[in-house]
Design an enzyme around this catalytic site. Structure first.
Site, PDB file in Angstrom:
ATOM      1  N   THR A   9       0.822  -1.216   0.000  1.00 42.68           N
ATOM      2  CA  THR A   9       0.000   0.000   0.000  1.00 42.68           C
ATOM      3  C   THR A   9       0.854   1.264   0.000  1.00 42.68           C
ATOM      4  O   THR A   9       0.491   2.283  -0.587  1.00 42.68           O
ATOM      5  CB  THR A   9      -0.920   0.008   1.246  1.00 42.68           C
ATOM      6  OG1 THR A   9      -1.817  -1.079   1.124  1.00 42.68           O
ATOM      7  CG2 THR A   9      -1.704   1.292   1.368  1.00 42.68           C
ATOM      8  N   SER A  58       1.845  -7.414  -1.309  1.00 43.04           N
ATOM      9  CA  SER A  58       2.590  -8.442  -0.566  1.00 43.04           C
ATOM     10  C   SER A  58       1.853  -9.773  -0.516  1.00 43.04           C
ATOM     11  O   SER A  58       2.439 -10.775  -0.090  1.00 43.04           O
ATOM     12  CB  SER A  58       2.944  -7.954   0.839  1.00 43.04           C
ATOM     13  OG  SER A  58       1.826  -7.948   1.688  1.00 43.04           O
ATOM     14  N   THR A  80       1.664  -4.640   4.126  1.00 43.40           N
ATOM     15  CA  THR A  80       1.405  -5.070   5.504  1.00 43.40           C
ATOM     16  C   THR A  80       0.833  -6.486   5.580  1.00 43.40           C
ATOM     17  O   THR A  80       0.997  -7.158   6.589  1.00 43.40           O
ATOM     18  CB  THR A  80       0.419  -4.109   6.210  1.00 43.40           C
ATOM     19  OG1 THR A  80      -0.816  -4.102   5.492  1.00 43.40           O
ATOM     20  CG2 THR A  80       0.984  -2.716   6.296  1.00 43.40           C
ATOM     21  N   ASP A  81       0.171  -6.937   4.495  1.00 41.25           N
ATOM     22  CA  ASP A  81      -0.536  -8.220   4.587  1.00 41.25           C
ATOM     23  C   ASP A  81       0.374  -9.379   4.975  1.00 41.25           C
ATOM     24  O   ASP A  81      -0.009 -10.247   5.753  1.00 41.25           O
ATOM     25  CB  ASP A  81      -1.236  -8.550   3.257  1.00 41.25           C
ATOM     26  CG  ASP A  81      -2.440  -7.648   3.006  1.00 41.25           C
ATOM     27  OD1 ASP A  81      -2.894  -6.995   3.964  1.00 41.25           O
ATOM     28  OD2 ASP A  81      -2.927  -7.612   1.862  1.00 41.25           O
ATOM     29  N   THR A  85      -0.704 -22.783  19.654  1.00 38.18           N
ATOM     30  CA  THR A  85      -2.074 -22.530  20.120  1.00 38.18           C
ATOM     31  C   THR A  85      -2.796 -21.567  19.188  1.00 38.18           C
ATOM     32  O   THR A  85      -2.159 -20.696  18.583  1.00 38.18           O
ATOM     33  CB  THR A  85      -2.091 -21.962  21.551  1.00 38.18           C
ATOM     34  OG1 THR A  85      -3.450 -21.643  21.890  1.00 38.18           O
ATOM     35  CG2 THR A  85      -1.233 -20.712  21.693  1.00 38.18           C
ATOM     36  N   GLN A  86      -4.092 -21.727  19.090  1.00 38.49           N
ATOM     37  CA  GLN A  86      -4.855 -20.759  18.288  1.00 38.49           C
ATOM     38  C   GLN A  86      -5.277 -19.548  19.119  1.00 38.49           C
ATOM     39  O   GLN A  86      -5.901 -18.622  18.602  1.00 38.49           O
ATOM     40  CB  GLN A  86      -6.051 -21.416  17.606  1.00 38.49           C
ATOM     41  CG  GLN A  86      -6.948 -22.225  18.500  1.00 38.49           C
ATOM     42  CD  GLN A  86      -7.973 -23.023  17.678  1.00 38.49           C
ATOM     43  OE1 GLN A  86      -9.105 -22.586  17.588  1.00 38.49           O
ATOM     44  NE2 GLN A  86      -7.599 -24.141  17.122  1.00 38.49           N
ATOM     45  N   CYS A  87      -4.927 -19.536  20.407  1.00 41.55           N
ATOM     46  CA  CYS A  87      -5.200 -18.339  21.221  1.00 41.55           C
ATOM     47  C   CYS A  87      -4.207 -17.236  20.849  1.00 41.55           C
ATOM     48  O   CYS A  87      -3.026 -17.513  20.696  1.00 41.55           O
ATOM     49  CB  CYS A  87      -5.011 -18.642  22.703  1.00 41.55           C
ATOM     50  SG  CYS A  87      -6.183 -19.812  23.348  1.00 41.55           S
TER      51      CYS A  87
HETATM   52  N1  ASP Z   1      -2.458  -5.471   0.130  1.00 40.83           N
HETATM   53  C1  ASP Z   1      -1.431  -4.593   0.648  1.00 40.83           C
HETATM   54  C2  ASP Z   1      -0.140  -5.358   0.702  1.00 40.83           C
HETATM   55  O1  ASP Z   1       0.074  -6.119   1.600  1.00 40.83           O
HETATM   56  C3  ASP Z   1      -1.832  -4.084   1.994  1.00 40.83           C
HETATM   57  C4  ASP Z   1      -0.863  -3.122   2.644  1.00 40.83           C
HETATM   58  O2  ASP Z   1       0.270  -2.936   2.237  1.00 40.83           O
HETATM   59  O3  ASP Z   1      -1.274  -2.503   3.644  1.00 40.83           O
HETATM   60  O4  ASP Z   1       0.668  -5.228  -0.173  1.00 40.83           O
END
Ligand code: ASP
Length: 347
Positions: free
Chosen positions: A12, A65, A96-97, A282-284
């Site tokens: 992003t 990503s 971020t993904d 764990t999934q917690c």
């Molecule tokens: N879809 C974007 C990525 O991971 C989301 C982001 O960067 O916030 O490339």
């Protein structure tokens, strides 16, 4: 001069509307982005970055990503290795993904790391008037170029996002929306980026006395399975019998519990027969595994099941892929049981 290497991979951070029907966000090039960041381009307003000499590079093709694969982790790591001696630190601009996966993967790939590798990105593109891209990148530059700002060195892979500095292999993405996009559920921050920058030195990995080395293979024959009431592991048993799996991250209930049913026993036995390792987590979101605490965990007491303690899902998966990719079967368990890069607390 303090030399900082900036690698733009996409995300992003550098996205703009495509202009096509739907106007979806697509990555743009570093050359499109740079004019929007005078703080970096011109060594900073009032010369805030005047002691920093930047090297800029991009992935062969900047990507969302979601498209990042182990081959990209290798490309990123090899770029860092090739420029390691000449630079004080590295900033990786990343979507971020899957940032927490890449941060975890890089942490395992490097041994003997003595310099900061800082991943950052943003929730709003750099072109947006309310963007968080510029502050996030500037913060990352402070950490990567620490000498220039009289800050302590963070000699590890970390994520700088919003006002948080997190260990890379302890971080998870927690919001698709908030500027505070990442969190480290079982480990304190490595630092905070407020008006003053505070580094939590007691939490840092000790500097390494070894030479930097890189192991960059990853197995793709793994799955990450979150069990749920009624889940039937027959599909896993079939894959194991067909020798199509080398490892399973099993996200169990609570502190390491699974159904006390013959089919689960069968899964564990098939894994033993086919040299498949199960890394149990764990999934917690918070807390750690304690296999053996409840009767419902007894099936997991097997030489092929490894206690993943408080590993995040991202760290567990990348650790398993990396260990299988780089070591023969007989050595894998020993690596998985160790806390290699500060990724888990062994208790
Ligand atoms: N879809 C974007 C990525 O991971 C989301 C982001 O960067 O916030 O490339």
């Amino acid at each position: 001069m303090t030399k900082v290497f900036i690698l733009y991979t996409g995300g992003t951070f550098g996205m703009r509307p495509s202009g096509d029907p739907g106007n979806r966000l697509v990555p743009s090039t570093w050359n499109d982005i740079l004019p929007y960041m005078p703080a970096i381009k011109d060594q900073g307003y009032f010369g805030y970055f005047k002691g920093i000499d930047f090297t800029f590079a991009t992935l062969k093709e900047p990507v969302d990503s979601s498209n990042i694969e182990p081959v990209n982790w290798k490309e990123i790591a090899e770029t860092i290795q090739a420029n390691y001696e000449d630079h004080s630190g590295f900033v990786i601009i990343h979507g971020t993904d899957t940032m927490a996966y890449t941060a975890s993967a890089l942490s395992f790939m490097f041994e003997g790391l003595n310099k900061p590798i800082v991943l950052t990105g943003s929730q709003l593109p750099v072109f947006h008037p309310r963007t968080d891209a510029i502050v996030n990148l500037s913060n990352a530059i402070y950490i990567a170029g620490y000498q220039n700002f009289d800050l302590p060195c963070i000699p590890e892979v970390c994520i700088c996002f919003n006002d948080d500095i997190l260990r890379g292999n302890r971080a998870v993405k927690t919001s698709t929306n908030d500027f505070e996009g990442f969190y480290s559920p079982n480990f304190s921050h490595l630092g905070w980026l407020e008006q003053m920058i505070e580094i939590n030195e007691i939490q840092l990995l000790p500097p390494s006395s070894e030479e930097l080395s890189l192991k960059s293979e990853f197995s793709r024959h793994v799955v990450n399975v979150t069990i749920f009431p009624g889940y039937n592991p027959q599909v896993l048993i079939d894959l194991v019998r067909q020798n199509r799996l080398e490892g399973i991250v099993l996200k169990t209930f609570g502190s390491g519990n699974i159904p006390d049913a013959p089919i689960w026993k069968q899964l564990v036995q098939e894994c033993e027969a086919h040299n498949v390792l199960i890394l149990a987590t764990t999934q917690c979101p918070n807390g750690a595994l304690n296999i053996g605490k409840y009767e419902a965990s007894k099936i997991l007491i097997s030489p092929n099941v490894i206690n993943g303690y408080d590993l995040t899902s991202e760290a567990a998966l990348t650790k398993l892929m990396w260990v299988i990719g780089n070591f023969p079967f007989e050595e894998r368990k020993q690596y998985l049981e160790q806390n290699l890069r500060g990724e888990m607390s062994l208790s």
